[in-house]
Design a protein around this motif. Sequence first.
Motif, PDB file in Angstrom:
ATOM      1  N   LYS A 184       0.829  -1.199   0.000  1.00 20.03           N
ATOM      2  CA  LYS A 184       0.000   0.000   0.000  1.00 20.03           C
ATOM      3  C   LYS A 184       0.869   1.257   0.000  1.00 20.03           C
ATOM      4  CE  LYS A 184      -3.910   2.246   0.251  1.00 20.03           C
ATOM      5  NZ  LYS A 184      -4.816   2.312  -0.920  1.00 20.03           N
ATOM      6  N   ILE A 185       2.000   1.205   0.710  1.00 22.50           N
ATOM      7  CA  ILE A 185       2.920   2.343   0.715  1.00 22.50           C
ATOM      8  C   ILE A 185       3.439   2.601  -0.694  1.00 22.50           C
ATOM      9  CG2 ILE A 185       5.219   3.092   1.471  1.00 22.50           C
ATOM     10  CD1 ILE A 185       4.606   1.805   4.180  1.00 22.50           C
ATOM     11  N   ARG A 186       3.794   1.534  -1.407  1.00 28.54           N
ATOM     12  CA  ARG A 186       4.262   1.691  -2.782  1.00 28.54           C
ATOM     13  C   ARG A 186       3.170   2.310  -3.655  1.00 28.54           C
ATOM     14  NH1 ARG A 186       6.139  -3.806  -1.679  1.00 28.54           N
ATOM     15  NH2 ARG A 186       8.383  -3.775  -1.246  1.00 28.54           N
ATOM     16  N   GLU A 187       1.936   1.875  -3.440  1.00 25.04           N
ATOM     17  CA  GLU A 187       0.800   2.423  -4.184  1.00 25.04           C
ATOM     18  C   GLU A 187       0.639   3.918  -3.908  1.00 25.04           C
ATOM     19  OE1 GLU A 187      -4.026   2.174  -3.793  1.00 25.04           O
ATOM     20  OE2 GLU A 187      -2.913   0.283  -3.628  1.00 25.04           O
ATOM     21  N   GLU A 188       0.782   4.296  -2.646  1.00 26.39           N
ATOM     22  CA  GLU A 188       0.614   5.704  -2.289  1.00 26.39           C
ATOM     23  C   GLU A 188       1.729   6.575  -2.886  1.00 26.39           C
ATOM     24  OE1 GLU A 188      -1.941   6.963  -1.063  1.00 26.39           O
ATOM     25  OE2 GLU A 188      -2.975   5.247  -0.181  1.00 26.39           O
ATOM     26  N   THR A 189       2.954   6.046  -2.964  1.00 25.00           N
ATOM     27  CA  THR A 189       4.041   6.838  -3.560  1.00 25.00           C
ATOM     28  C   THR A 189       3.781   7.074  -5.043  1.00 25.00           C
ATOM     29  OG1 THR A 189       5.380   4.851  -3.956  1.00 25.00           O
ATOM     30  CG2 THR A 189       5.732   6.034  -1.892  1.00 25.00           C
ATOM     31  N   LEU A 190       3.193   6.090  -5.723  1.00 26.98           N
ATOM     32  CA  LEU A 190       2.839   6.277  -7.134  1.00 26.98           C
ATOM     33  C   LEU A 190       1.770   7.347  -7.275  1.00 26.98           C
ATOM     34  CD1 LEU A 190       2.759   2.549  -8.367  1.00 26.98           C
ATOM     35  CD2 LEU A 190       4.485   4.292  -8.874  1.00 26.98           C
ATOM     36  N   ILE A 192       1.366   9.873  -5.263  1.00 32.51           N
ATOM     37  CA  ILE A 192       2.030  11.163  -5.048  1.00 32.51           C
ATOM     38  C   ILE A 192       2.730  11.604  -6.327  1.00 32.51           C
ATOM     39  CG2 ILE A 192       3.941  12.313  -3.843  1.00 32.51           C
ATOM     40  CD1 ILE A 192       3.252  10.658  -1.380  1.00 32.51           C
ATOM     41  N   ASP A 193       3.367  10.651  -7.026  1.00 33.09           N
ATOM     42  CA  ASP A 193       4.032  10.960  -8.291  1.00 33.09           C
ATOM     43  C   ASP A 193       3.040  11.530  -9.295  1.00 33.09           C
ATOM     44  OD1 ASP A 193       6.217  11.055 -10.041  1.00 33.09           O
ATOM     45  OD2 ASP A 193       5.714   9.110 -10.898  1.00 33.09           O
ATOM     46  N   GLU A 194       1.857  10.924  -9.358  1.00 24.44           N
ATOM     47  CA  GLU A 194       0.820  11.406 -10.270  1.00 24.44           C
ATOM     48  C   GLU A 194       0.348  12.804  -9.867  1.00 24.44           C
ATOM     49  OE1 GLU A 194      -2.255   8.498 -10.192  1.00 24.44           O
ATOM     50  OE2 GLU A 194      -1.031   6.918 -11.122  1.00 24.44           O
ATOM     51  N   ALA A 195       0.194  13.024  -8.565  1.00 22.67           N
ATOM     52  CA  ALA A 195      -0.247  14.339  -8.084  1.00 22.67           C
ATOM     53  C   ALA A 195       0.797  15.404  -8.388  1.00 22.67           C
ATOM     54  CB  ALA A 195      -0.538  14.278  -6.584  1.00 22.67           C
ATOM     55  N   LEU A 196       2.082  15.048  -8.231  1.00 21.08           N
ATOM     56  CA  LEU A 196       3.153  15.992  -8.548  1.00 21.08           C
ATOM     57  C   LEU A 196       3.129  16.355 -10.028  1.00 21.08           C
ATOM     58  CD1 LEU A 196       6.072  14.455  -6.452  1.00 21.08           C
ATOM     59  CD2 LEU A 196       5.028  16.700  -6.089  1.00 21.08           C
ATOM     60  N   ALA A 197       2.869  15.355 -10.864  1.00 26.21           N
ATOM     61  CA  ALA A 197       2.800  15.603 -12.316  1.00 26.21           C
ATOM     62  C   ALA A 197       1.636  16.528 -12.652  1.00 26.21           C
ATOM     63  CB  ALA A 197       2.660  14.274 -13.064  1.00 26.21           C
ATOM     64  N   ILE A 208       0.183  12.962   0.286  1.00 22.92           N
ATOM     65  CA  ILE A 208       1.223  12.870   1.323  1.00 22.92           C
ATOM     66  C   ILE A 208       0.594  12.432   2.644  1.00 22.92           C
ATOM     67  CG2 ILE A 208       2.824  14.218   2.735  1.00 22.92           C
ATOM     68  CD1 ILE A 208       3.444  15.869   0.234  1.00 22.92           C
ATOM     69  N   GLY A 209      -0.576  12.976   2.949  1.00 22.15           N
ATOM     70  CA  GLY A 209      -1.293  12.569   4.162  1.00 22.15           C
ATOM     71  C   GLY A 209      -1.625  11.090   4.145  1.00 22.15           C
ATOM     72  N   ASP A 210      -2.075  10.600   2.975  1.00 19.97           N
ATOM     73  CA  ASP A 210      -2.390   9.174   2.851  1.00 19.97           C
ATOM     74  C   ASP A 210      -1.147   8.321   3.091  1.00 19.97           C
ATOM     75  OD1 ASP A 210      -4.992   9.838   2.252  1.00 19.97           O
ATOM     76  OD2 ASP A 210      -4.794   9.526   0.092  1.00 19.97           O
TER      77      ASP A 210
END
Length: 278
Positions: A184-190, A192-197, A208-210
């Motif tokens: 789930k942590i790996r999923e959340e980092t992806l 965040i990557d999408e949100a940054l894009a 980031i909160g998630d």
Amino acid sequence: MKPSRDIARLIEIMAALRTPGTGCPWDLEQDFSSIAPYTIEEAYEVADAIQRGDKLDLKDELGDLLLQVVFHSRMAEEEGSFAFPDVVEAITSKLIRRHPHVFGDARDLSPAEVKLLWHRIKAEEKAAKAAAREAAGLSPQEEDKSILAGVPHTLPALSRAWKLQARASTVGFDWNDARLVLDKIREETLEIDEALAGGDKAAIQEEIGDLLFVIANLARHVDADPEGCLNAANAKFERRFKGIEEALEAEGRNAKDATLEELEALWQAVKRAESAGG
């Protein structure tokens, strides 16, 4: 007014500080809400002294925390709500009531039996408190029947996340393997990557909160305190960065003079030195 080992002297001093006309202007203008942040801060300073192993400092910080209890009690006494002796009576009554296996007849209980007894006593206390409010003419507290009810909003966010997740786990709403939380942590980092894009600040903050929430869950699954983990990481960063500063100072420079590449090289050098030494 002289110092004393007697709690009564502390109560007298607090009363003097809160006496209109002769007391301290700052103390007199305080109320429960304005003092509450100091109460929380003092509790953290007690914990900090314990973590540092500084018993002399711990003695002082415990005194500061005790002052907070006396301060709140004095303000309550002024408005006729309760006084310091009522606070002492309340906690001593609670301790005796909640430990019948120590102070009563319920002897030789197993840890599991003590836990069941604890929950029964707390339920009885809740009913008694509601009856006392009714007898005092106070409106009943709105009951929140959620499993998550009662987790204080003033807790540090990581600790509160840990407690909320622990509550939810009591009804089976949980992962049964820490490695699933890691997925789930790996999923959340992806995400965040999408949100940054996307460049959406609100979306980035939410993701980031998630991530932080799930990291707290991973800590719970391995029986680790997330606040303690982060505090250790903070201490490690502080120690290593100070190592960078010391290395630069030996060259007659400071961190502002160094390039990012130089700082990174020094960081790696400090890490290697720690590994070699430990």
